[in-house]
Scaffold this active site. Structure first.
Site, mmCIF file in Angstrom:
data_model
loop_
_atom_site.group_PDB
_atom_site.id
_atom_site.type_symbol
_atom_site.label_atom_id
_atom_site.label_comp_id
_atom_site.label_asym_id
_atom_site.label_seq_id
_atom_site.Cartn_x
_atom_site.Cartn_y
_atom_site.Cartn_z
ATOM 1 N N TYR A 211 0.887 -1.266 0.090
ATOM 2 C CA TYR A 211 -0.035 -0.064 0.023
ATOM 3 C C TYR A 211 0.714 1.209 0.148
ATOM 4 O O TYR A 211 0.352 2.357 -0.428
ATOM 5 C CB TYR A 211 -0.693 -0.022 1.174
ATOM 6 N N CYS B 262 -1.080 -1.579 10.329
ATOM 7 C CA CYS B 262 -0.447 -1.106 9.309
ATOM 8 C C CYS B 262 0.119 0.449 9.418
ATOM 9 O O CYS B 262 -0.864 0.983 9.645
ATOM 10 C CB CYS B 262 -1.321 -1.308 8.077
ATOM 11 N N THR C 172 1.167 2.371 7.232
ATOM 12 C CA THR C 172 0.571 2.993 6.119
ATOM 13 C C THR C 172 -0.840 3.685 6.193
ATOM 14 O O THR C 172 -1.128 4.629 6.091
ATOM 15 C CB THR C 172 0.621 2.562 4.861
ATOM 16 N N GLU D 298 8.432 -9.535 2.362
ATOM 17 C CA GLU D 298 7.308 -10.208 1.720
ATOM 18 C C GLU D 298 7.869 -11.374 1.080
ATOM 19 O O GLU D 298 7.323 -12.502 0.885
ATOM 20 C CB GLU D 298 6.483 -9.369 0.770
ATOM 21 N N CYS E 102 6.650 0.721 10.450
ATOM 22 C CA CYS E 102 5.809 -0.262 9.246
ATOM 23 C C CYS E 102 5.935 -1.564 9.988
ATOM 24 O O CYS E 102 6.978 -2.048 10.478
ATOM 25 C CB CYS E 102 6.796 -0.341 8.126
HETATM 26 N N1 DGL Z 1 2.737 -3.388 6.828
HETATM 27 C C1 DGL Z 1 2.363 -2.198 6.200
HETATM 28 C C2 DGL Z 1 2.833 -0.896 6.880
HETATM 29 O O1 DGL Z 1 2.791 -1.056 8.183
HETATM 30 C C3 DGL Z 1 3.033 -1.808 4.783
HETATM 31 C C4 DGL Z 1 3.645 -2.076 3.770
HETATM 32 C C5 DGL Z 1 2.952 -1.890 2.637
HETATM 33 O O2 DGL Z 1 1.852 -2.267 2.190
HETATM 34 O O3 DGL Z 1 3.458 -0.875 1.844
HETATM 35 O O4 DGL Z 1 3.076 0.314 6.491
#
Ligand code: DGL
Length: 273
Positions: free
Chosen positions: A42, A73, A75, A151, A185
């Site tokens: 995201y 998350c 984001t 990932e 993140c």
């Molecule tokens: N785990 C997600 C976060 O904490 C994000 C990674 C992503 O989807 O870019 O931002």
């Protein structure tokens, strides 16, 4: 008291770092996890897209009857800030609990924040830290490649690719002499050892998954929603892409197998009220 499950979501696997901590903090609670594995990442998308995805994720969890929603998350927590007001159940993201923990931890007043590009551009952690104490110095760095590394299973601190990317992203923060670093993140705790090897033991890493789990437990208590069961809670997982890939990588995040508790869902059918 409520025996309904806690709903928790992320763009992919990162939110499992929060699930692992939630199981430790609230072992008797049932958990429903949604990972939007078909649409991860995201963090380099527009605000409009992130808000739309976050709403679909949250409403899918509501359709499962959850009593609380956690956006595990960075984001979503940074960008979809109005989601909280739309939902009929208590909600938390990761920014507030994590920023507060960093403020408590710093000794030299110099805090680093790493996250996705969307998170860093939003200034969410920085604003929250400065709201608590405007004398603190905050240094931000976006690290989008960390998400892809995690990932795809590149997580060993001995791996030359991991070491190279860590050094490239973090050399500025090391130079600034931060004594506390927010892993902003939820994917990042998985490569915390590589980060720590590079920055040194004297830098305290703040794990957004851990802090959010503790905060969520408080929120449930305040709302009288803790379960009064005494047996171990059950964790059920839903993903928008293939179940098999999720199962393999989820083990790395959780340190245990997810067994047959994983199902595929099609988010397009989720109704947003
Ligand atoms: N785990 C997600 C976060 O904490 C994000 C990674 C992503 O989807 O870019 O931002």
């Amino acid at each position: 008291m409520s025996d309904a499950a806690i709903g928790i979501f992320d763009s992919g696997l990162g939110g499992l770092t929060a699930v692992k901590e939630l199981i430790k903090v609230l072992p008797h609670e049932n958990i429903i996890y949604f990972g939007d594995t078909a649409r991860v990442p995201y963090g380099n998308r527009s605000r409009k897209t992130i808000v739309k995805y976050a709403e679909q994720d949250a409403y899918f969890l509501l359709s499962k009857g959850v009593k609380m929603i956690i956006a595990a998350c960075g984001t979503v927590s940074s960008v979809a800030v109005d989601l909280k007001d739309e939902l009929p159940v208590p909600f938390t993201g990761v920014v507030v609990p994590t920023a507060r923990a960093a403020v408590r931890a710093t000794k030299n007043g110099r805090i680093g924040v790493i996250g996705t590009s969307a998170t860093v551009n939003s200034g969410s952690y920085k604003n929250e830290i400065l709201r608590a104490d405007k004398e603190l110095c905050v240094f931000q760095q976006d690290c989008p490649l960390f998400v892809s590394l995690v990932e795809n299973g590149f997580i060993s601190p001995e791996d030359d690719i991991v070491k190279l990317v860590v050094e490239r992203y973090l050399e500025g923060l090391k130079y600034e002499g931060v004594d506390t670093l927010i892993l902003g993140c939820t994917h990042f705790p998985i490569i915390a050892r590589a980060v720590s090897d590079y920055l040194g033991d004297e830098v305290t890493l703040i794990d957004s998954g851990r802090e959010t789990a503790l905060y969520a437990a408080e929120l449930l208590k305040e709302n009288g929603l803790l379960s009064d069961r005494s047996d171990q809670g059950v964790c059920r997982y839903y993903v928008s892409d293939t179940v098999e890939d999720f199962k393999k990588t989820a083990e790395i995040f959780l340190d245990k197998s997810v067994g047959n508790e994983v199902s595929h869902i099609n988010l397009e059918q989720t109704v947003i009220h």
